[in-house]
Write a protein that holds these residues in place. Structure first.
Motif, PDB file in Angstrom:
ATOM      1  N   VAL A   9       4.319  44.350  11.886  1.00 20.46           N
ATOM      2  CA  VAL A   9       3.970  45.398  12.036  1.00 20.46           C
ATOM      3  C   VAL A   9       3.539  46.725  11.096  1.00 20.46           C
ATOM      4  O   VAL A   9       2.844  47.278  11.882  1.00 20.46           O
ATOM      5  N   GLY A  10       4.545  47.223  10.569  1.00 22.18           N
ATOM      6  CA  GLY A  10       3.375  48.586   9.608  1.00 22.18           C
ATOM      7  C   GLY A  10       4.057  49.267   9.159  1.00 22.18           C
ATOM      8  O   GLY A  10       4.965  49.248  10.504  1.00 22.18           O
ATOM      9  N   THR A  11       4.263  50.727   8.747  1.00 21.31           N
ATOM     10  CA  THR A  11       5.174  51.377   8.363  1.00 21.31           C
ATOM     11  C   THR A  11       4.857  51.924   9.340  1.00 21.31           C
ATOM     12  O   THR A  11       5.372  53.752   9.326  1.00 21.31           O
ATOM     13  N   ASP A  12       3.859  52.084  10.199  1.00 22.22           N
ATOM     14  CA  ASP A  12       3.405  52.944  11.438  1.00 22.22           C
ATOM     15  C   ASP A  12       3.188  53.079  12.506  1.00 22.22           C
ATOM     16  O   ASP A  12       3.339  54.184  13.363  1.00 22.22           O
ATOM     17  N   VAL A  13       4.324  52.346  12.686  1.00 25.15           N
ATOM     18  CA  VAL A  13       5.103  51.770  13.918  1.00 25.15           C
ATOM     19  C   VAL A  13       6.657  51.895  13.985  1.00 25.15           C
ATOM     20  O   VAL A  13       6.872  50.946  12.893  1.00 25.15           O
ATOM     21  N   ALA A  14       7.350  52.271  15.169  1.00 24.21           N
ATOM     22  CA  ALA A  14       8.948  52.671  14.940  1.00 24.21           C
ATOM     23  C   ALA A  14       9.650  51.440  15.579  1.00 24.21           C
ATOM     24  O   ALA A  14       8.867  51.393  17.095  1.00 24.21           O
ATOM     25  N   VAL A  15      10.427  51.042  14.794  1.00 18.52           N
ATOM     26  CA  VAL A  15      10.430  49.386  15.920  1.00 18.52           C
ATOM     27  C   VAL A  15      11.757  50.572  16.041  1.00 18.52           C
ATOM     28  O   VAL A  15      13.020  50.421  15.431  1.00 18.52           O
ATOM     29  N   ARG A  16      12.755  50.093  17.307  1.00 16.72           N
ATOM     30  CA  ARG A  16      13.523  49.521  17.984  1.00 16.72           C
ATOM     31  C   ARG A  16      14.251  48.393  18.863  1.00 16.72           C
ATOM     32  O   ARG A  16      13.712  47.559  18.715  1.00 16.72           O
ATOM     33  N   ASP A  17      15.581  47.798  17.869  1.00 18.90           N
ATOM     34  CA  ASP A  17      15.797  46.477  17.770  1.00 18.90           C
ATOM     35  C   ASP A  17      16.976  46.386  18.968  1.00 18.90           C
ATOM     36  O   ASP A  17      17.859  47.854  18.851  1.00 18.90           O
ATOM     37  N   TRP A  18      17.034  46.616  20.518  1.00 24.65           N
ATOM     38  CA  TRP A  18      18.008  46.886  21.149  1.00 24.65           C
ATOM     39  C   TRP A  18      18.860  45.653  21.132  1.00 24.65           C
ATOM     40  O   TRP A  18      20.122  46.059  21.598  1.00 24.65           O
ATOM     41  N   ALA A  19      18.937  44.753  20.761  1.00 21.88           N
ATOM     42  CA  ALA A  19      20.549  44.044  20.066  1.00 21.88           C
ATOM     43  C   ALA A  19      20.999  43.991  22.030  1.00 21.88           C
ATOM     44  O   ALA A  19      22.393  43.999  21.768  1.00 21.88           O
ATOM     45  N   LEU A  20      20.098  43.805  23.064  1.00 20.33           N
ATOM     46  CA  LEU A  20      20.828  43.401  23.706  1.00 20.33           C
ATOM     47  C   LEU A  20      21.141  41.651  24.117  1.00 20.33           C
ATOM     48  O   LEU A  20      20.118  41.287  24.423  1.00 20.33           O
ATOM     49  N   ASP A  21      22.142  41.657  25.105  1.00 23.40           N
ATOM     50  CA  ASP A  21      22.112  39.799  25.644  1.00 23.40           C
ATOM     51  C   ASP A  21      21.280  39.524  26.742  1.00 23.40           C
ATOM     52  O   ASP A  21      20.857  40.140  27.393  1.00 23.40           O
ATOM     53  N   ASP A  22      21.308  38.512  26.501  1.00 23.33           N
ATOM     54  CA  ASP A  22      20.044  37.633  27.785  1.00 23.33           C
ATOM     55  C   ASP A  22      20.892  38.085  28.401  1.00 23.33           C
ATOM     56  O   ASP A  22      22.089  36.932  28.801  1.00 23.33           O
ATOM     57  N   PRO A  23      20.372  37.946  29.728  1.00 23.07           N
ATOM     58  CA  PRO A  23      20.105  37.928  31.339  1.00 23.07           C
ATOM     59  C   PRO A  23      20.491  36.486  31.269  1.00 23.07           C
ATOM     60  O   PRO A  23      21.519  36.433  32.905  1.00 23.07           O
ATOM     61  N   ASP A  24      19.820  35.645  31.111  1.00 22.97           N
ATOM     62  CA  ASP A  24      19.307  34.509  31.429  1.00 22.97           C
ATOM     63  C   ASP A  24      20.458  33.744  31.975  1.00 22.97           C
ATOM     64  O   ASP A  24      21.736  33.445  30.771  1.00 22.97           O
ATOM     65  N   GLY A  25      21.025  33.318  33.361  1.00 24.87           N
ATOM     66  CA  GLY A  25      21.734  32.335  33.510  1.00 24.87           C
ATOM     67  C   GLY A  25      23.710  32.961  33.742  1.00 24.87           C
ATOM     68  O   GLY A  25      24.263  32.862  33.459  1.00 24.87           O
ATOM     69  N   ARG A  26      23.130  33.921  33.311  1.00 21.81           N
ATOM     70  CA  ARG A  26      24.563  35.204  33.069  1.00 21.81           C
ATOM     71  C   ARG A  26      24.973  35.285  35.062  1.00 21.81           C
ATOM     72  O   ARG A  26      23.970  35.361  35.586  1.00 21.81           O
ATOM     73  N   ASP A  27      26.318  35.540  35.052  1.00 23.41           N
ATOM     74  CA  ASP A  27      26.220  36.538  36.389  1.00 23.41           C
ATOM     75  C   ASP A  27      25.856  37.369  36.834  1.00 23.41           C
ATOM     76  O   ASP A  27      25.038  38.244  35.740  1.00 23.41           O
ATOM     77  N   LEU A  28      25.169  37.822  37.940  1.00 25.73           N
ATOM     78  CA  LEU A  28      25.085  39.059  38.412  1.00 25.73           C
ATOM     79  C   LEU A  28      25.166  40.592  37.655  1.00 25.73           C
ATOM     80  O   LEU A  28      24.523  41.282  37.667  1.00 25.73           O
ATOM     81  N   GLU A  29      26.784  40.362  37.737  1.00 23.36           N
ATOM     82  CA  GLU A  29      27.367  41.885  37.687  1.00 23.36           C
ATOM     83  C   GLU A  29      27.255  42.276  35.803  1.00 23.36           C
ATOM     84  O   GLU A  29      26.609  43.024  35.843  1.00 23.36           O
ATOM     85  N   ARG A  30      26.581  40.841  35.161  1.00 25.98           N
ATOM     86  CA  ARG A  30      26.334  40.889  33.617  1.00 25.98           C
ATOM     87  C   ARG A  30      25.206  41.739  33.538  1.00 25.98           C
ATOM     88  O   ARG A  30      25.039  42.181  32.998  1.00 25.98           O
ATOM     89  N   VAL A  31      24.227  40.909  34.400  1.00 24.69           N
ATOM     90  CA  VAL A  31      22.640  41.199  33.845  1.00 24.69           C
ATOM     91  C   VAL A  31      22.760  42.872  34.691  1.00 24.69           C
ATOM     92  O   VAL A  31      22.070  43.122  34.901  1.00 24.69           O
ATOM     93  N   GLN A  32      23.646  43.178  35.906  1.00 22.99           N
ATOM     94  CA  GLN A  32      23.156  44.835  36.324  1.00 22.99           C
ATOM     95  C   GLN A  32      24.125  45.431  34.825  1.00 22.99           C
ATOM     96  O   GLN A  32      22.971  46.341  35.139  1.00 22.99           O
ATOM     97  N   GLU A  33      24.700  45.147  34.620  1.00 26.65           N
ATOM     98  CA  GLU A  33      25.017  46.144  32.793  1.00 26.65           C
ATOM     99  C   GLU A  33      23.807  46.341  32.453  1.00 26.65           C
ATOM    100  O   GLU A  33      23.671  46.825  31.662  1.00 26.65           O
TER     101      GLU A  33
END
Length: 148
Positions: A104-128
């Motif tokens: 994307v180039g050096t003018d874009v501030a990229v943030r990788d949030w490294a979050l778990d995928d909520p797909d198929g998770r229990d609702l408590e984990r998806v809420q977290e």
């Protein structure tokens, strides 16, 4: 001033992942609310998308976001292009992307949030995951906004 914009141009933020059916959809909803809360509707543009979009937003995401006051049932995952990402000031990836900062180039501030995928998770984990996304979106807005 943000990485890519001038004082006259809107700030562009993208939230992306592979399917655009969970984390990036939650991020977008929180960003839309944050933009309105801070009175930045005219100054902030929000994009969302995935590299390989799903057919629909994940059910568990729709459910936990409804609990937080958001209706994501009618949202449709979409593909996001590298050109769209290059036009942004900030790009938040969710931890599942193959996006390289150099893509994307050096003018874009990229943030990788490294979050778990909520797909198929229990609702408590998806809420977290949802609650963590809400915190990160507010912190991102804090980087360029003085409004509470």
């Amino acid at each position: 001033m943000t990485p890519n914009s001038t004082s006259d141009e809107p700030i562009r933020i993208a939230f992306m992942c592979v399917q655009n059916a969970g984390r990036s959809q939650m991020s977008t909803a929180f960003a839309e609310r944050e933009r309105a809360r801070r009175g930045l509707e005219e100054r902030v543009e929000i994009l969302t998308g995935g590299t390989h979009p799903a057919d629909e937003v994940h059910e568990e995401v729709i459910e936990v976001m409804a609990d937080a006051g958001f209706d994501l049932a009618d949202r449709t995952p979409r593909e996001i292009t590298i050109d769209e990402l290059r036009s942004c000031d900030y790009v938040a990836t969710m931890g599942c992307s193959t996006l390289e900062v150099g893509d994307v180039g050096t003018d874009v501030a990229v943030r990788d949030w490294a979050l778990d995928d909520p797909d198929g998770r229990d609702l408590e984990r998806v809420q977290e995951i949802r609650d963590e996304i809400e915190r990160r979106v507010a912190a991102l807005f804090d980087e360029f906004s003085d409004a509470p």
